[in-house]
Design a protein around this motif. Sequence first.
Motif, PDB file in Angstrom:
ATOM      1  N   ALA A 120       0.926  -0.993   0.050  1.00 55.87           N
ATOM      2  CA  ALA A 120      -0.017   0.028   0.037  1.00 55.87           C
ATOM      3  C   ALA A 120       0.923   1.360   0.058  1.00 55.87           C
ATOM      4  O   ALA A 120       0.622   2.314  -0.749  1.00 55.87           O
ATOM      5  CB  ALA A 120      -0.951  -0.178   1.190  1.00 55.87           C
ATOM      6  N   LEU A 121       1.942   1.218   0.739  1.00 50.71           N
ATOM      7  CA  LEU A 121       2.887   2.313   0.750  1.00 50.71           C
ATOM      8  C   LEU A 121       3.476   2.583  -0.639  1.00 50.71           C
ATOM      9  O   LEU A 121       3.755   3.569  -1.047  1.00 50.71           O
ATOM     10  CB  LEU A 121       3.965   2.161   1.925  1.00 50.71           C
ATOM     11  CG  LEU A 121       4.929   3.143   1.783  1.00 50.71           C
ATOM     12  CD1 LEU A 121       4.560   4.511   2.296  1.00 50.71           C
ATOM     13  CD2 LEU A 121       6.328   2.612   2.752  1.00 50.71           C
ATOM     14  N   LEU A 122       3.921   1.417  -1.264  1.00 49.13           N
ATOM     15  CA  LEU A 122       4.551   1.267  -2.495  1.00 49.13           C
ATOM     16  C   LEU A 122       3.571   2.030  -3.522  1.00 49.13           C
ATOM     17  O   LEU A 122       3.763   2.540  -4.548  1.00 49.13           O
ATOM     18  CB  LEU A 122       5.028   0.054  -2.892  1.00 49.13           C
ATOM     19  CG  LEU A 122       5.681  -0.056  -4.348  1.00 49.13           C
ATOM     20  CD1 LEU A 122       6.983   0.870  -4.042  1.00 49.13           C
ATOM     21  CD2 LEU A 122       6.069  -1.528  -4.558  1.00 49.13           C
ATOM     22  N   MET A 123       2.459   1.632  -3.415  1.00 50.53           N
ATOM     23  CA  MET A 123       1.220   2.138  -4.507  1.00 50.53           C
ATOM     24  C   MET A 123       0.984   3.684  -4.365  1.00 50.53           C
ATOM     25  O   MET A 123       0.685   4.412  -5.302  1.00 50.53           O
ATOM     26  CB  MET A 123      -0.143   1.530  -4.339  1.00 50.53           C
ATOM     27  CG  MET A 123      -1.190   1.806  -4.828  1.00 50.53           C
ATOM     28  SD  MET A 123      -1.204   1.641  -6.715  1.00 50.53           S
ATOM     29  CE  MET A 123      -1.867  -0.170  -6.725  1.00 50.53           C
ATOM     30  N   GLN A 124       1.323   4.183  -3.081  1.00 48.38           N
ATOM     31  CA  GLN A 124       1.262   5.512  -2.835  1.00 48.38           C
ATOM     32  C   GLN A 124       2.223   6.301  -3.371  1.00 48.38           C
ATOM     33  O   GLN A 124       2.060   7.193  -4.272  1.00 48.38           O
ATOM     34  CB  GLN A 124       1.258   5.636  -1.259  1.00 48.38           C
ATOM     35  CG  GLN A 124       1.379   7.253  -0.679  1.00 48.38           C
ATOM     36  CD  GLN A 124       0.114   8.026  -1.130  1.00 48.38           C
ATOM     37  OE1 GLN A 124      -0.879   7.618  -0.744  1.00 48.38           O
ATOM     38  NE2 GLN A 124       0.019   9.367  -1.642  1.00 48.38           N
ATOM     39  N   TRP A 125       3.417   5.768  -3.620  1.00 44.67           N
ATOM     40  CA  TRP A 125       4.522   6.326  -3.892  1.00 44.67           C
ATOM     41  C   TRP A 125       4.451   6.446  -5.458  1.00 44.67           C
ATOM     42  O   TRP A 125       4.598   7.444  -6.126  1.00 44.67           O
ATOM     43  CB  TRP A 125       5.863   5.691  -3.672  1.00 44.67           C
ATOM     44  CG  TRP A 125       6.214   5.952  -2.069  1.00 44.67           C
ATOM     45  CD1 TRP A 125       5.875   6.794  -1.276  1.00 44.67           C
ATOM     46  CD2 TRP A 125       7.358   5.223  -1.526  1.00 44.67           C
ATOM     47  NE1 TRP A 125       6.499   6.444  -0.260  1.00 44.67           N
ATOM     48  CE2 TRP A 125       7.379   5.636  -0.319  1.00 44.67           C
ATOM     49  CE3 TRP A 125       8.214   4.182  -1.783  1.00 44.67           C
ATOM     50  CZ2 TRP A 125       8.368   5.195   0.785  1.00 44.67           C
ATOM     51  CZ3 TRP A 125       9.056   3.496  -0.972  1.00 44.67           C
ATOM     52  CH2 TRP A 125       9.140   4.141   0.341  1.00 44.67           C
ATOM     53  N   ILE A 126       4.248   5.181  -6.062  1.00 47.05           N
ATOM     54  CA  ILE A 126       3.901   5.123  -7.619  1.00 47.05           C
ATOM     55  C   ILE A 126       2.748   6.025  -8.074  1.00 47.05           C
ATOM     56  O   ILE A 126       3.241   6.785  -9.082  1.00 47.05           O
ATOM     57  CB  ILE A 126       3.587   3.629  -7.935  1.00 47.05           C
ATOM     58  CG1 ILE A 126       5.004   2.726  -7.659  1.00 47.05           C
ATOM     59  CG2 ILE A 126       3.390   3.477  -9.228  1.00 47.05           C
ATOM     60  CD1 ILE A 126       4.838   1.260  -7.686  1.00 47.05           C
ATOM     61  N   LEU A 127       1.834   6.151  -7.502  1.00 43.50           N
ATOM     62  CA  LEU A 127       0.585   6.715  -8.108  1.00 43.50           C
ATOM     63  C   LEU A 127       0.896   8.384  -7.907  1.00 43.50           C
ATOM     64  O   LEU A 127       0.463   9.037  -8.776  1.00 43.50           O
ATOM     65  CB  LEU A 127      -0.576   6.480  -7.259  1.00 43.50           C
ATOM     66  CG  LEU A 127      -1.095   4.963  -7.710  1.00 43.50           C
ATOM     67  CD1 LEU A 127      -2.420   4.899  -7.170  1.00 43.50           C
ATOM     68  CD2 LEU A 127      -1.224   4.882  -9.115  1.00 43.50           C
ATOM     69  N   SER A 128       1.662   8.669  -6.735  1.00 47.24           N
ATOM     70  CA  SER A 128       2.062   9.892  -6.411  1.00 47.24           C
ATOM     71  C   SER A 128       2.830  10.538  -7.546  1.00 47.24           C
ATOM     72  O   SER A 128       2.804  11.738  -7.927  1.00 47.24           O
ATOM     73  CB  SER A 128       2.594  10.092  -5.075  1.00 47.24           C
ATOM     74  OG  SER A 128       1.532  10.096  -4.025  1.00 47.24           O
ATOM     75  N   PHE A 129       3.845   9.627  -7.895  1.00 49.39           N
ATOM     76  CA  PHE A 129       4.841  10.233  -8.832  1.00 49.39           C
ATOM     77  C   PHE A 129       4.210   9.911 -10.677  1.00 49.39           C
ATOM     78  O   PHE A 129       4.836  10.612 -11.283  1.00 49.39           O
ATOM     79  CB  PHE A 129       5.947   9.268  -8.912  1.00 49.39           C
ATOM     80  CG  PHE A 129       7.083   9.453  -7.831  1.00 49.39           C
ATOM     81  CD1 PHE A 129       7.515  10.836  -7.682  1.00 49.39           C
ATOM     82  CD2 PHE A 129       7.202   8.641  -6.866  1.00 49.39           C
ATOM     83  CE1 PHE A 129       8.430  11.206  -6.610  1.00 49.39           C
ATOM     84  CE2 PHE A 129       7.896   8.803  -5.750  1.00 49.39           C
ATOM     85  CZ  PHE A 129       8.444  10.206  -5.581  1.00 49.39           C
ATOM     86  N   THR A 130       3.264   9.478 -10.660  1.00 46.59           N
ATOM     87  CA  THR A 130       2.643   9.208 -11.924  1.00 46.59           C
ATOM     88  C   THR A 130       1.685  10.135 -12.179  1.00 46.59           C
ATOM     89  O   THR A 130       1.475  10.465 -13.657  1.00 46.59           O
ATOM     90  CB  THR A 130       2.512   7.730 -12.290  1.00 46.59           C
ATOM     91  OG1 THR A 130       1.369   7.305 -11.459  1.00 46.59           O
ATOM     92  CG2 THR A 130       3.752   7.045 -12.352  1.00 46.59           C
TER      93      THR A 130
END
Length: 135
Positions: A120-130
């Motif tokens: 869930a944390l990784l999803m936050q980073w990926i979506l925030s950057f994209t």
Amino acid sequence: MSGVVVKQKKWLLSDRQVALVILFCQLLLVVAVATLFFYLQGEAAARSALLGGGIYWVPQCLFSVRVLVHSAERSTPGSVVADFYSGAGIKLGSTILLFVVVLKYMEVLHAPLYTAYALALLMQWILSFTLNNRY
């Protein structure tokens, strides 16, 4: 031969839309991870994954509500910064509280719990950057 310039229509999401998309994607991810753990390791693993994902998702919801509750037209730069700091404090405090409650009072399998939290944390980073190429 003359070149034809084709303008791409770029769609932009508002801050609230970005927050809702991220929260929705995280929720889908947590449910998918819990389902996978259910089929691979059983009910206890699925429950642990749901709790781990929830430990990340609930504080993120609180943060989003805190930061996005004010309209941009009436906000000052100082109030925006204050909202982010207070939102971050709420997120940190609620994350710690949820970890303490879950780890102290519930029987969980640690691998599924931490896996779902980390994803869930990784999803936050990926979506925030994209999303919207903002970050």
